[in-house]
Design a protein around this motif. Structure first.
Motif, PDB file in Angstrom:
ATOM      1  N   LEU A  35      10.545 -10.955   6.209  1.00 50.04           N
ATOM      2  CA  LEU A  35       8.951 -11.096   5.874  1.00 50.04           C
ATOM      3  C   LEU A  35       8.789  -9.888   4.938  1.00 50.04           C
ATOM      4  N   LEU A  36       9.369  -8.777   5.607  1.00 50.44           N
ATOM      5  CA  LEU A  36       8.941  -7.543   5.058  1.00 50.44           C
ATOM      6  C   LEU A  36       9.589  -7.449   3.717  1.00 50.44           C
ATOM      7  N   SER A  37      10.863  -7.815   3.408  1.00 50.65           N
ATOM      8  CA  SER A  37      11.266  -7.921   2.348  1.00 50.65           C
ATOM      9  C   SER A  37      10.726  -8.723   1.120  1.00 50.65           C
ATOM     10  N   ASP A  38      10.220  -9.968   1.739  1.00 52.18           N
ATOM     11  CA  ASP A  38       9.324 -10.868   0.849  1.00 52.18           C
ATOM     12  C   ASP A  38       8.081 -10.155   0.168  1.00 52.18           C
ATOM     13  N   VAL A  39       7.549  -9.437   1.184  1.00 56.97           N
ATOM     14  CA  VAL A  39       6.424  -8.524   0.610  1.00 56.97           C
ATOM     15  C   VAL A  39       6.797  -7.720  -0.608  1.00 56.97           C
ATOM     16  N   MET A  40       7.995  -6.934  -0.417  1.00 61.04           N
ATOM     17  CA  MET A  40       8.534  -6.090  -1.296  1.00 61.04           C
ATOM     18  C   MET A  40       8.881  -6.910  -2.503  1.00 61.04           C
ATOM     19  N   ALA A  41       9.486  -8.006  -2.388  1.00 58.36           N
ATOM     20  CA  ALA A  41       9.886  -8.959  -3.725  1.00 58.36           C
ATOM     21  C   ALA A  41       8.301  -9.222  -4.393  1.00 58.36           C
ATOM     22  N   PHE A  42       7.288  -9.394  -3.501  1.00 59.79           N
ATOM     23  CA  PHE A  42       6.183  -9.698  -4.289  1.00 59.79           C
ATOM     24  C   PHE A  42       5.548  -8.731  -5.044  1.00 59.79           C
ATOM     25  N   PHE A  43       5.915  -7.324  -4.692  1.00 57.85           N
ATOM     26  CA  PHE A  43       5.445  -5.901  -5.468  1.00 57.85           C
ATOM     27  C   PHE A  43       6.616  -6.174  -6.449  1.00 57.85           C
ATOM     28  N   ASP A  44       7.692  -6.345  -6.384  1.00 61.61           N
ATOM     29  CA  ASP A  44       8.871  -6.204  -7.537  1.00 61.61           C
ATOM     30  C   ASP A  44       8.387  -7.224  -8.878  1.00 61.61           C
ATOM     31  N   VAL A  45       7.562  -8.379  -8.354  1.00 61.73           N
ATOM     32  CA  VAL A  45       7.480  -9.387  -9.305  1.00 61.73           C
ATOM     33  C   VAL A  45       6.077  -9.070 -10.021  1.00 61.73           C
ATOM     34  N   ILE A  46       4.944  -8.511  -9.397  1.00 59.36           N
ATOM     35  CA  ILE A  46       3.734  -8.371 -10.071  1.00 59.36           C
ATOM     36  C   ILE A  46       3.602  -7.172 -10.979  1.00 59.36           C
ATOM     37  N   VAL A  47       4.024  -6.028 -10.281  1.00 57.01           N
ATOM     38  CA  VAL A  47       3.948  -4.582 -10.735  1.00 57.01           C
ATOM     39  C   VAL A  47       4.449  -4.328 -12.139  1.00 57.01           C
ATOM     40  N   PRO A  48       5.753  -4.543 -12.466  1.00 55.79           N
ATOM     41  CA  PRO A  48       6.083  -4.045 -13.709  1.00 55.79           C
ATOM     42  C   PRO A  48       5.428  -5.208 -14.849  1.00 55.79           C
TER      43      PRO A  48
END
Length: 349
Positions: A269-282
């Protein structure tokens, strides 16, 4: 604070943590034991007539003194059995069984094996010449019941290159955090103490037999990583096939995580939160004109991939294009995991 800057810092802290642990791991020798038990290499094969020959050749040319090779044709409808049987080598035996799935084929091979250590690989994979030796050396104590190696992806298309970069990232993570506590001994390149497999009743019959078998073994001992044991395998060449493969893997993994909030589930679940940041931030950095921060993100992702690329034998293009690749995987897995969670909640998994 700028919310996008905050998101960027979170990404840097998460990726940086594993990157610096990886660097530290390069300066510490992992434990090994020099011994040469008899090894049985089992290759399950289903409709692999065009590829099984390369897999067999990669095994019979292993730099190891005492081994046998057992090919189990899992009820193929093509020329797999005939192609495998065409190899003339006294160490090779080929069997044909009714189609029952990979785990059943592995267990049949186990029943015919004479080795103290059982090595598994796939019919669409090629072991590097020292892979078996590197796997065996990592059985450094009696508590080590299984050893997994490094999976790499052959091919030159973007999707194949992205999958190889993904496995380079996995190799980085495993050196950093899983040298002596491997989460899964992968089917294409793993070794097991025979007595440990017999203790759990053989390979676990599951759609993710490697993960389920690893989990069962870890109830009794350790599963460790052998970074020097490398296999090159073929992976999906289209998005549709990739989605179906990873969906099967993820739904199988979810089932084996258990119902409680386990350590594995928390990390997922923590990895999915990080994936969300990876998707939206750049993309938002570009849209809002924050080009300096976007350039910083691009440099960071490239830099943290460059070292694993050099040390693990990857192509330079993997590092240079890694910002694009990491965004692709973040979006892909975030969509896949949301689908998986909803399927599990609705009872469709």
């Amino acid at each position: 604070m700028n919310p996008l800057l905050f998101g960027l810092i979170v990404i840097f802290l998460w990726d940086g943590y594993f990157f610096f642990n990886y660097i530290i791991s390069l300066f510490h020798d992992h434990r090994i034991k020099e011994w040469s038990p008899r090894v049985s290499v089992i290759i399950p094969a289903y409709n692999e007539g065009k590829r099984v020959l390369n897999a067999i050749r990669s095994v019979i040319t292993q730099d190891y003194p005492d081994f046998e090779v057992i090919v189990v044709d899992d009820g193929s409808e093509d020329s797999t059995f005939e192609v495998a049987s065409s190899v003339r080598d006294p160490r090779l035996r080929v069997y044909r069984v009714a189609h029952g799935g990979k785990a059943k084929a592995l267990n049949f091979g186990l029943s015919k094996a004479s080795g103290e250590v059982i090595v598994t690989t796939d019919a669409d994979s090629r072991l590097e010449r020292d892979a078996v030796r590197e796997l065996v050396r990592r059985f450094y104590s009696d508590e080590v019941l299984a050893v997994g190696g490094q999976v790499r992806v052959a091919g030159s298309s973007f999707l194949e290159m992205a999958q190889d970069a993904e496995h380079l990232r996995i190799a980085m993570f495993r050196r950093a955090k899983e040298l002596d506590d491997l989460s899964v001994a992968p089917g294409p390149v793993s070794a097991f103490r025979r007595e440990a497999l017999e203790r759990i009743g053989g390979f676990v019959e599951d759609i993710v037999e490697d993960y389920a078998t690893t989990k069962a073994l870890k109830a009794f001992g350790k599963v460790v990583y052998a970074p020097g044991a490398r296999v090159w395998t073929e992976m999906p060449k289209s998005i549709g096939v990739l989605w179906r493969q990873r969906k099967r893997w993820f739904l199988g993994d979810l089932k084996n995580l258990g119902g409680g909030f386990t350590k594995d589930l928390a990390f997922l679940l923590l990895s999915d939160v990080m994936a969300f940041f990876d998707v939206i931030v750049p993309p938002l950095l570009l849209i809002t004109g924050q080009f300096e921060l976007f350039a910083l993100w691009w440099f960071f992702e490239t830099f943290t991939m460059l070292l694993p690329t050099l040390f693990e034998g990857g192509k330079l293009i993997n590092a240079l294009l890694f910002p694009v690749i990491v965004w692709f995987w973040a979006a892909f897995y975030l969509a896949l995991h949301i689908y998986g969670y909803l399927s599990a909640l609705l009872g469709r998994a």
